[in-house]
Structure formats: C-alpha cells, structure tokens
Write an enzyme that holds these catalytic residues in place. Structure first.
Site, PDB file in Angstrom:
ATOM      1  N   ASN A   1      -3.312   4.517  -2.651  1.00  0.00           N
ATOM      2  CA  ASN A   1      -3.713   3.135  -3.126  1.00  0.00           C
ATOM      3  C   ASN A   1      -2.939   2.114  -2.902  1.00  0.00           C
ATOM      4  O   ASN A   1      -1.811   2.282  -2.681  1.00  0.00           O
ATOM      5  CB  ASN A   1      -4.159   3.475  -4.824  1.00  0.00           C
ATOM      6  CG  ASN A   1      -5.106   2.660  -5.406  1.00  0.00           C
ATOM      7  OD1 ASN A   1      -5.586   1.743  -4.778  1.00  0.00           O
ATOM      8  ND2 ASN A   1      -5.326   2.803  -6.536  1.00  0.00           N
TER       9      ASN A   1
ATOM     10  N   HIS B   1       0.966  -1.046  -0.095  1.00  0.00           N
ATOM     11  CA  HIS B   1       0.012  -0.161  -0.148  1.00  0.00           C
ATOM     12  C   HIS B   1       0.784   1.183   0.117  1.00  0.00           C
ATOM     13  O   HIS B   1       1.794   1.284   0.781  1.00  0.00           O
ATOM     14  CB  HIS B   1      -0.964  -0.018   1.060  1.00  0.00           C
ATOM     15  CG  HIS B   1      -1.793   1.137   1.184  1.00  0.00           C
ATOM     16  ND1 HIS B   1      -3.190   1.045   0.703  1.00  0.00           N
ATOM     17  CD2 HIS B   1      -1.752   2.426   1.602  1.00  0.00           C
ATOM     18  CE1 HIS B   1      -3.770   2.415   0.643  1.00  0.00           C
ATOM     19  NE2 HIS B   1      -2.712   2.954   1.291  1.00  0.00           N
ATOM     20  N   CYS B   2       0.733   1.994  -0.935  1.00  0.00           N
ATOM     21  CA  CYS B   2       1.462   3.151  -1.096  1.00  0.00           C
ATOM     22  C   CYS B   2       0.743   4.499  -0.648  1.00  0.00           C
ATOM     23  O   CYS B   2      -0.296   4.817  -1.500  1.00  0.00           O
ATOM     24  CB  CYS B   2       1.949   3.350  -2.490  1.00  0.00           C
ATOM     25  SG  CYS B   2       3.208   4.729  -2.916  1.00  0.00           S
ATOM     26  N   VAL B   3       1.114   5.135   0.302  1.00  0.00           N
ATOM     27  CA  VAL B   3       0.551   6.173   0.928  1.00  0.00           C
ATOM     28  C   VAL B   3       0.631   7.505  -0.342  1.00  0.00           C
ATOM     29  O   VAL B   3      -0.295   8.488  -0.368  1.00  0.00           O
ATOM     30  CB  VAL B   3       1.182   7.024   2.005  1.00  0.00           C
ATOM     31  CG1 VAL B   3       0.929   5.878   3.102  1.00  0.00           C
ATOM     32  CG2 VAL B   3       2.741   7.243   2.154  1.00  0.00           C
TER      33      VAL B   3
END
Length: 303
Positions: free
Chosen positions: A158, A152-154
């Site tokens: 997403n 999960h990439c802040v």
C-alpha cells in the site's frame, strides 16, 4: 523505442503480497522461539525464573497485538485518493485553462488563495487527467494520485499517505519494541549457543529456530530503528519523504507549524490516542489535514 521502466512498477504489488507472508513468518518464528520453546515452559515449571518469564510472555503478546493491529491498519486503510472532479478553489475561469495545462498552471495574478500550500502553482496530473491537491503525488505502483503521499511501501502492499501515515509510524514503533524484546529475551540462549553451553538437550530444529529468531529480530530492530528516527524527524518538520527531497534547505518549510502542532497533525490532539491506530471522532471532524486536501500554513509565511 524508449523503454519505460514504470510499466514494471505494478509488479511491486505481487512482491508486496509476498512481504505480508514474510512478516507473518517472522512473527511465527519469533513466537515459537520465545513463547513456546523457552518462556512458556518456564512459567509452567515455576520457580525463581517464572515471574520474569511471565512478564516477558505478557509483554511479547501485548506488543505483538499492537504490532499486528497497526500493520493491518496500514495494509487495509486507503491512504487517500483525489475526490472525483476535485477542483482547486478559488480559481477563475478554470475550465478555460485546462486546455493549456502541462504539469502545472500559474493562475492569474491577484487571486486570493489563502489555502494553497504549494505556492502560486496549481498542479495537474497528466497520467490521471485531474488536478492535484497540495502535497499530493502520483504513485506509479498504485496507478493513481495519493494524498500527502510519503512513499509506496512493499511491506504493506500500500501507499503511505494522509490517512494511514500514523498507523505506519506506530507499526514501526511496535515493530522496534517487539524485535528489541525478542532480541533481549533470546540473548542468553544465543550466548549459550556460541559458547557450546548445553544445560538441557535441545532438538536441532528448535535450536536452529531460536538462532534464526535472534538473528532476524536483531536485524529488524536495527534497521527499523534507523527508519523510525528518520520518519520522526520528518514528522517534527511536517515533511514527507518525497517533500524532503523537494524543499529548499535554506528556507523554512511552509507547512512547519512547530514541533507540537506538526506532531498533532499526524497523531491527533488526544494524548491517549497517540499510541493507538485510530483517531477520535472530534479529530476526524476538526482536523482537515486528515482528509488530505487542505493544510494550514505558517502564520509568518509571506505572500
């Protein structure tokens, strides 16, 4: 009473929204420093430096367009969720086994399961109360299972998964190229700043913006380069970030089909589309891996 830290994972969505603003702010600072303050005026002024300035301005805009295109494709593309009522197939008497599910299920011996990449285990998510396809993992931030989840990439608010991993990698690539271009373009001004060389009177605010643009882009270029190298090594072995920590280093990864096929599973089969955040209609139809449910195994994989 136990403290569940995962309850606070949803707060990362708010952080991610801020990160989008940060990305756009860095783009804005870089645009002002490179195009508006330095190279666009050189193009307008003409002379011997105009040609080089024009090339820099054109490259800057092309890379910026690709960077933003890839970035928003990652942001707005669903990485892939488990279809409703999805069932691993073929498994006999599946309904009778659901009551005994914990985290995994071991099916009865002798079942013919040629497309079960996770080995003999059928996986089940207790949080989502559903079966998990191969290479699928639960994201505590999104609150759901994500197909071929990488992380999960802040920065993009997403998950990076089966359907947007290519877009994420291209975003890293164009970010590295753009920040490297800005760093190189700003280097003469940065050296002049450190040397106290002043060819023309520059407004202090403009000078500060140029200095900030150089430092930020240099930092991003170095950090993204390391991240890009790491992910390309994962692509070469057909592995996600999560799987890199799960698999055994002593055995060859069961999804490893060779560098060429591994690369095509992410970027597609048409070379023209490798640098674009899209797939051909033919790849969308024929490449089951893009749907995130079925993955081919190595032909030499034993039973």
């Amino acid at each position: 009473m136990a403290w569940n830290v995962f309850k606070f994972c949803t707060g990362l969505k708010v952080v991610g929204s801020v990160m989008i603003v940060v990305v756009l702010a860095v783009v804005g600072v870089s645009y002002y420093a490179v195009v508006i303050s330095i190279y666009a005026p050189q193009v307008i002024k003409g002379g011997s430096e105009a040609a080089v300035a024009l090339i820099i301005v054109i490259l800057f805009h092309v890379l910026l367009l690709m960077l933003l295109w890839c970035y928003f494709m990652v942001v707005f593309t669903d990485p892939g969720g488990v279809p409703q009522n999805w069932r691993p197939s073929p498994i006999e008497d599946l309904e009778d086994q659901t009551t005994a599910l914990a985290s995994t299920i071991t099916p009865a011996a002798g079942l013919n399961m040629p497309t079960v990449p996770q080995g003999p285990l059928v996986r089940y998510c207790r949080k989502c109360s559903q079966f998990k396809p191969p290479r699928c993992h639960h994201c505590s931030v999104c609150g759901r299972c994500v197909l071929k989840m990488d992380h999960h990439c802040v920065w993009v608010v997403n998950c990076v998964g089966a359907r947007n991993y290519k877009f994420f990698l291209l975003f890293l690539l164009y970010t590295f190229l753009e920040t490297t271009l800005v760093t190189a373009a700003m280097l003469p001004q940065f050296i002049a700043f450190l040397s106290d060389v002043e060819e023309e009177a520059v407004h202090p605010g403009t000078l500060a913006t140029m200095f900030l643009a150089f430092v930020l882009n240099l930092a991003f270029a170095l950090s993204v380069l390391g991240f890009l190298i790491m992910h390309m090594s994962l692509v070469a072995g057909n592995t996600t970030t999560i799987e890199a920590y799960e698999k055994k280093a002593s055995t060859r990864w069961r999804f490893d089909l060779g560098h060429k096929k591994n690369f095509e599973q992410v970027f597609g089969t048409r070379k023209l589309y490798w640098v674009l955040p899209m797939y051909t209609q033919e790849d969308k139809k024929k490449m089951t891996v893009l749907h995130g449910l079925d993955y081919p195994l190595r032909p030499d994989l034993g039973s």
